[in-house]
Scaffold this active site. Structure first.
Site, mmCIF file in Angstrom:
data_model
loop_
_atom_site.group_PDB
_atom_site.id
_atom_site.type_symbol
_atom_site.label_atom_id
_atom_site.label_comp_id
_atom_site.label_asym_id
_atom_site.label_seq_id
_atom_site.Cartn_x
_atom_site.Cartn_y
_atom_site.Cartn_z
ATOM 1 C CD GLU A 163 -2.983 -1.136 2.256
ATOM 2 O OE1 GLU A 163 -4.162 -1.419 2.013
ATOM 3 O OE2 GLU A 163 -2.566 -0.861 3.412
ATOM 4 C CD GLU A 239 -4.694 -5.655 3.170
ATOM 5 O OE1 GLU A 239 -5.472 -4.871 3.771
ATOM 6 O OE2 GLU A 239 -3.476 -5.683 3.356
#
Length: 601
Positions: A163, A239
């Site tokens: 991320e 995710e």
């Protein structure tokens, strides 16, 4: 001359393929470092019974290299054993080696010795940071490479950083991480994972590598964004947040089984692959829980990482498990086959009971006896003390003229209990905080017990130091002449805690206490400490984690493998107020609930 092995997972024309055949990654996150190794096989079996074909896990650098140069892959750090157990369950494995992982894990997985290095520039092309990452990857990545599917192992994909688009836009750094993986033998699918916005994808995605997204809602928008930017790539939710984590002092976050299953269905309807974050959350044992900073202050994460996952913290199968399993069973092929696996029974639990406690050494006397003192003219930070986690006891003897005086602590990270001549005077929990002390014209013994409540794991304050980073003043005058005792609680042995507990008599207020738990056959249980305020609990010398009366969680999960037949010792270090008993329960109490679904506007 070596030749590169073909990747098991490939893609083209928007489709994901496994060994050339259409495939979906149906994954669940399960972190080996949040589960006792004796329970890995059981939890992986439950994940497979959910109908998943893949398990993904982060690799926390600081868990493997707590002290610089001491890199370990044994016991609870045996990543290869975890991966082979997954393979025995018929699961593929996705490895997310960071070097930064977030994961609500202390310091986002970065070692404190690294982030505390003066001048270090984290997650950038800064030379010293890249050199440290390369040294770590020299040890880690060849081990991952040996586990790849092309070499007969279970690993089918490896994530590039984590991320990154939520943090920065140093693409040279992200390319360096990618190149470091390839140079050390990774030949399976590489991908990046970022939030579902142009800003985040711009910062973290790399040309030529699969761009995945992380989100909790609105999969149609995420799919549209990714396909508009990467028209030939398959839609992959790296995710899916089917639950959420908790901070101390807040409510326990949940997401309804129906809502989670409906959103997974929407991902699948988009033709997507998905990883459930978390499939099984586990526990932030010891002091590994991280913290966030909301701009106004630090928000430490609780000991439980249950995350309202389909497989509960102790392995029980929840209503969410059954709702998701039903959704996956509706798929054609492997998802349906796996969802027809027999369901494991819930793990056995000890019968509820009460354990009387015996009080031992008073708080300050015990902590003074537990560590060798360090002397300095000004307070030293945890980093200067080489203290990754735990507490430090700072003491000085300033002269206070007659009257009331404002005492100010600057750069306090994170929380200080203040004592004047042994009497509790204040609790400070802000970066710049003050209290009033009465003077008589004599010196006083000023003690500040400073707790690191978890290193920040997300955002621009990643790597921030701990302890007293500024100074302590009486009015405008700095206090000099400090004696400091570092207290690395999670490094203490059973002998260390026993010695501290026996160092002085009790004072009836705070300090050490013990209880004995006798069992014929070890099994899981949930421990509560009614009447206690805030502190730490060890079981047979292993630090289970923090407890705190502000909640939300009021029970700590105690895995059966930490117990043995016969007598077991529970040791408490209570910082504020000792209770009379410890209670064992046959179900968790994670606190009052609040529905939470993460969205990106």
């Amino acid at each position: 001359m070596s030749t590169s092995l073909p990747a098991t997972l490939t893609y083209g024309d928007g489709a994901l393929l496994r060994a050339g055949r259409p495939h979906r990654v149906l994954a669940g996150s399960l972190h080996y470092f949040r589960v006792r190794p004796e329970q890995w096989a059981d939890r992986l079996r439950r994940l497979a019974a959910l109908g998943l074909n893949t398990v993904d896990t982060y690799v926390p650098w600081n868990f493997h290299e707590r002290a610089e140069g001491d890199i370990r892959f044994d016991g609870p750090r045996d990543l290869a054993r975890f991966a082979r157990l997954a393979q025995e369950e018929g699961l593929d494995v996705v490895v997310r080696p960071g070097p930064y992982i977030c994961a609500e894990w202390d310091n986002g997985g970065l070692p404190a010795w690294l982030t505390g290095t003066p001048g270090m520039r984290l997650r950038t092309s800064h030379g010293p940071f890249l050199e440290a990452v390369d040294r770590w990857f020299d040890e880690l990545i060849p081990r991952v490479a040996e586990l790849q599917a092309g070499r007969g192992g279970p690993v089918v994909a490896v994530q590039i950083e984590n991320e990154y688009g939520s943090y920065g836009d140093d693409h040279g750094y992200v390319r360096h991480v990618r190149d470091a993986l390839v140079a050390r033998g990774v030949t399976e699918l590489l991908y990046t994972a970022d939030g579902p916005t142009p800003l985040m994808q711009d910062g973290g995605a790399l040309p030529g590598e699969l761009a995945a997204a992380t989100f909790g809602s609105r999969p149609d928008r995420a799919a549209e964004l990714l396909r508009s930017r990467r028209p030939g790539e398959p839609f992959f939710c790296a995710e899916f947040w089917n639950g959420w984590f908790d901070h101390w002092g807040e409510k326990h976050h949940i997401r309804s089984a129906r809502n989670a299953a409906e959103t997974v269905g929407e991902i699948l309807d988009e033709g997507g692959s998905v990883s459930l974050y978390m499939a099984h959350g586990g526990t932030n044992f010891g002091l590994w829980a991280g913290a966030n900073h909301d701009g106004g202050g630090i928000r430490p994460t609780v000991t439980s990482y249950d995350s309202d996952a389909p497989i509960a913290e102790h392995g029980a199968l929840t209503p969410k498990f059954h709702a998701l399993r039903e959704k996956l069973a509706a798929l054609d092929g492997a998802g349906a086959e796996r969802a027809e696996r027999p369901l494991p029974a819930d793990p056995p639990l000890l019968a509820p009971r009460e354990l009387p406690v015996t009080r031992h050494a008073a708080l300050l006397d015990a902590l003074r006896a537990a560590a060798e003192p360090v002397h300095a003219p000004l307070p030293l930070s945890f980093e200067e003390l080489s203290l990754a986690s735990g507490m430090a006891l700072y003491e000085a003897e300033p002269l206070l003229p007659p009257g009331d005086h404002e005492v100010t602590v600057t750069g306090l990270h994170d929380r200080a209990q203040v004592f004047v001549d042994g009497t509790p005077a204040a609790v400070l929990d802000r970066e710049s905080a003050s209290f009033t002390a009465a003077g008589t014209g004599a010196r006083v013994r000023l003690a500040l017990l400073v707790e690191n409540q978890g290193r920040i794991n997300y955002g621009p304050l990643l790597g921030q130091g701990k302890g007293i980073l500024g100074g302590v003043r009486v009015e405008r005058r700095l206090v000099h002449g400090w004696t400091i005792r570092p207290l690395p609680l999670d490094e203490w042995t059973r002998q260390d805690t026993a010695r501290a507990a026996a160092a002085a008599p009790p004072d009836g207020r705070a300090g050490f206490a013990t209880a004995t738990l006798s069992v014929d056959e070890p099994a899981d249980t949930f421990v509560a400490l009614p009447g206690f305020g805030k502190g730490f609990l060890w079981v047979n010398g292993t630090l289970l984690g923090r407890y705190w009366e502000i909640g939300p969680q009021t029970t700590l999960y105690l895995p059966g493998p930490l117990l043995r037949p016969g007598d077991n010792t529970l040791t408490v270090l209570e910082l504020e107020r000792l209770g009379e008993r410890i209670t064992l329960h046959d179900r968790p109490d994670l606190g009052p609930c609040e529905e939470y679904v993460e969205t990106f506007d």
